[in-house]
Motif scaffolding. Sequence first.
Motif, short mmCIF file in Angstrom:
data_model
loop_
_atom_site.label_atom_id
_atom_site.label_comp_id
_atom_site.label_asym_id
_atom_site.label_seq_id
_atom_site.Cartn_x
_atom_site.Cartn_y
_atom_site.Cartn_z
N ARG A 80 32.18 -37.70 -38.58
CA ARG A 80 31.55 -37.21 -37.34
C ARG A 80 30.07 -37.54 -37.45
NH1 ARG A 80 32.97 -31.64 -36.85
NH2 ARG A 80 31.55 -31.36 -38.58
N VAL A 81 29.56 -38.25 -36.45
CA VAL A 81 28.15 -38.64 -36.47
C VAL A 81 27.49 -38.37 -35.12
CG1 VAL A 81 28.46 -40.43 -38.22
CG2 VAL A 81 28.62 -41.04 -35.81
N LEU A 82 26.19 -38.32 -35.16
CA LEU A 82 25.38 -38.26 -33.95
C LEU A 82 24.85 -39.66 -33.70
CD1 LEU A 82 23.97 -36.47 -31.80
CD2 LEU A 82 22.06 -36.29 -33.38
N CYS A 83 24.98 -40.13 -32.48
CA CYS A 83 24.44 -41.44 -32.09
C CYS A 83 23.43 -41.23 -30.98
CB CYS A 83 25.53 -42.37 -31.58
SG CYS A 83 26.63 -42.98 -32.87
N ARG A 84 22.43 -42.08 -30.96
CA ARG A 84 21.43 -42.07 -29.90
C ARG A 84 21.43 -43.45 -29.25
NH1 ARG A 84 16.12 -39.03 -30.96
NH2 ARG A 84 17.54 -37.39 -30.33
N THR A 85 21.74 -43.48 -27.96
CA THR A 85 21.72 -44.73 -27.20
C THR A 85 20.41 -44.80 -26.44
OG1 THR A 85 24.12 -44.75 -26.99
CG2 THR A 85 22.87 -46.05 -25.39
N HIS A 86 19.69 -45.88 -26.67
CA HIS A 86 18.42 -46.12 -25.99
C HIS A 86 18.69 -46.98 -24.76
CE1 HIS A 86 16.13 -44.66 -29.46
NE2 HIS A 86 17.12 -45.19 -30.17
N TYR A 87 18.02 -46.66 -23.67
CA TYR A 87 18.20 -47.44 -22.45
C TYR A 87 16.93 -47.37 -21.61
CZ TYR A 87 19.17 -42.93 -20.15
OH TYR A 87 19.10 -41.65 -19.67
N VAL A 88 16.86 -48.25 -20.65
CA VAL A 88 15.73 -48.27 -19.73
C VAL A 88 16.29 -48.11 -18.32
CG1 VAL A 88 13.80 -49.63 -18.82
CG2 VAL A 88 14.41 -49.80 -21.24
N ASP A 89 15.74 -47.15 -17.59
CA ASP A 89 16.11 -47.01 -16.19
C ASP A 89 14.85 -47.09 -15.33
OD1 ASP A 89 14.91 -44.49 -16.29
OD2 ASP A 89 16.79 -43.39 -16.19
N SER A 90 14.95 -46.74 -14.10
CA SER A 90 13.81 -46.87 -13.19
C SER A 90 12.63 -45.99 -13.58
CB SER A 90 14.23 -46.55 -11.76
OG SER A 90 14.70 -45.21 -11.68
N THR A 91 12.86 -45.00 -14.43
CA THR A 91 11.78 -44.12 -14.87
C THR A 91 11.19 -44.52 -16.23
OG1 THR A 91 13.31 -42.56 -15.90
CG2 THR A 91 12.75 -42.18 -13.58
N GLY A 92 11.78 -45.51 -16.89
CA GLY A 92 11.25 -45.97 -18.17
C GLY A 92 12.24 -45.84 -19.31
N ASP A 93 11.71 -45.82 -20.54
CA ASP A 93 12.54 -45.71 -21.73
C ASP A 93 13.15 -44.32 -21.81
OD1 ASP A 93 12.00 -48.27 -22.67
OD2 ASP A 93 10.26 -47.61 -23.82
N ARG A 94 14.43 -44.27 -22.09
CA ARG A 94 15.15 -43.01 -22.20
C ARG A 94 16.15 -43.12 -23.35
NH1 ARG A 94 11.49 -41.25 -19.96
NH2 ARG A 94 11.31 -40.74 -17.79
N TYR A 95 16.74 -41.99 -23.73
CA TYR A 95 17.83 -42.01 -24.68
C TYR A 95 18.83 -40.93 -24.35
CZ TYR A 95 15.13 -38.36 -27.16
OH TYR A 95 14.42 -37.24 -27.49
N GLN A 96 20.05 -41.14 -24.82
CA GLN A 96 21.13 -40.19 -24.63
C GLN A 96 21.81 -39.99 -25.97
OE1 GLN A 96 22.38 -38.27 -21.98
NE2 GLN A 96 23.40 -37.45 -23.76
#
Length: 134
Positions: A80-96
């Motif tokens: 079991r791990v935690l993952c962080r997905t980085h992405y860019v949307d209209s508001t800028g750099d984000r992560y989930q």
Amino acid sequence: MKRRTPMALVVALALALTACSGSPEPSSPLSSEDAAALKTLGQVAGPTSNVDPAEITGTECWLPSDHLVVDETVSATTWRVLCRTHYVDSTGDRYQDATCVGDFDAQPMLDHCYRWAYYTGTPRFEDAPAVAAG
């Protein structure tokens, strides 16, 4: 009265801060199991936690072999791990962030991760060392 900080406390604090900064790559070569799991995590973590695949710029996760689930009701190869997905949307750099549960011996190793919390903010893992996935 002059107070002195014990050297052990200073060293412990320095080590803690170094550990928090995390390295995006492991210090030793990845096992074939970890490499396969990270490749799968890179494909699964973001899209199954509602991140548009076209906006993903990268995914990082805890190392699966370091996070085996110790529970007699599941396979000894379950992790079991935690993952962080980085992405860019209209508001800028984000992560989930997403929680991902897989099994080295299963085919596929995993097919879904679960959105852990709704986050926006800096595109860095601040809370644990992570390894590039994908």
